[in-house]
Design an enzyme around this catalytic site. Structure first.
Site: not given
Ligand code: NDP
Length: 284
Positions: A53, A97, A120
């Protein structure tokens, strides 16, 4: 004849497009889109994802900040960091994460993220928005699959779509996105009776289970479109999807491989969501 959908190629095209859009946006507003990625603990797979990322951010021209916290970080300390990032005007997207260590409540952490920075798409505000058809952000993997289907020219209206897997990250948002495109949607899970009978109805079959090669040829209708979300590490160290590719591919009209199918699209959509967040913030 079956076509293997090249997720690497499509994701490269999107990333290139995003590079151009980002530099135009920066020239116009002086704003550099910023993504903060928070990793708690030292899960090897998560470390790889976080590294990828950061690399994608750099390549597109984003500000990228990584917060690597030890596995014994308290929930309070993580919440404090999220509050700080919520207020940080250089940061437009916040990604924590997953999975988090067991002593931290994932729900509480996700709910603490400002929905306008929730790239997200997991915050309840955005999940609700997805249900009603107006989310700020859509979860990256299902959004990536929709983009792959769209760019491959696969029409969805009136099609029978079957999803195997009902997670909040993949299965459920996938169902809502397909429904929004007028597919007739069925979601299967571990209690589904006679799974092959259900999957065999699918014009579009999405496998998001996490079990190597469990979708076999007898479970797939002729000329179906098969999208394989699964990422499973085999004993020999290689990756395999949820679909038994070699036996299933010849029956399909389109199929995604693992690796090189859905996976690269997830990061491309994270980048897209981050640019969208920065653009929305610039209009406030
Ligand atoms: P989860 O473990 O959260 O969900 C798995 C789902 O599969 C559950 O709904 C479960 O049912 C269902 N399931 C399990 N066994 C069966 C079975 N025998 N028959 C039917 N359904 C079954 O996984 P995720 O959704 O997070 O991920 C799925 C896969 O996708 C994993 O391999 C993951 O690594 C991969 N993934 C890939 C991404 C990418 O970018 N390529 C991104 C995210 C995930 P139940 O609810 O009843 O337990």
């Amino acid at each position: 004849m079956s076509v293997v959908i090249d997720g690497n190629k499509v994701s490269q095209e999107i990333r290139q497009q995003l590079r151009g859009e980002t530099s135009a946006f920066q020239a116009q507003t002086g704003i550099v889109p910023g993504l903060a990625v928070v990793l708690v603990g030292d899960d090897p797979a998560s470390q790889v994802y976080v590294g990828r990322k950061a690399k994608a951010c750099e390549e597109i021209g984003f500000l990228s900040r990584e917060y690597r916290l030890s596995a014994d970080t308290s929930e309070t300390a993580l919440l404090d960091l999220i509050h700080e990032l919520n207020l940080d005007s250089l940061i437009h997207g916040i990604l924590v994460q997953l999975p988090l260590p067991k002593h931290i409540s994932t729900d509480r952490i996700i709910a603490a993220i400002d929905p306008h920075k929730d790239v997200d798409g997991f915050h309840p505000y955005n999940v609700g928005g997805l249900v009603t058809g107006s989310p700020l952000f859509v979860p990256c993997t299902p959004r990536g699959i929709m983009e792959l289907l769209d760019r491959t020219g696969i029409a969805l209206a009136g099609k029978e779509a079957v999803i195997v897997g009902r997670s909040n990250i993949v299965g459920k948002p996938m169902a809502l996105l397909l429904l929004a495109q007028h597919a007739t949607v069925t979601i299967c899970h571990s209690r589904t009776k006679d799974l092959p009978a259900v999957t065999s109805r699918a014009d579009v079959l999405i496998a998001a289970v996490g079990k190597a090669r469990m979708i076999t040829a007898n479970m797939v209708k002729d000329n179906a479109v098969v999208i394989d979300v699964g990422v499973n590490r085999l004993e020999n160290g290689k990756l395999a999807g949820d679909v038994a590719f070699d036996e299933v591919a010849p029956k399909t009209s389109f199929i995604t491989p693992v690796p090189g199918g859905v996976g690269p699209m997830t990061i491309a959509m994270l980048m897209k969501n981050t640019l969208d967040a920065a653009i929305a913030a610039s209009k406030k």
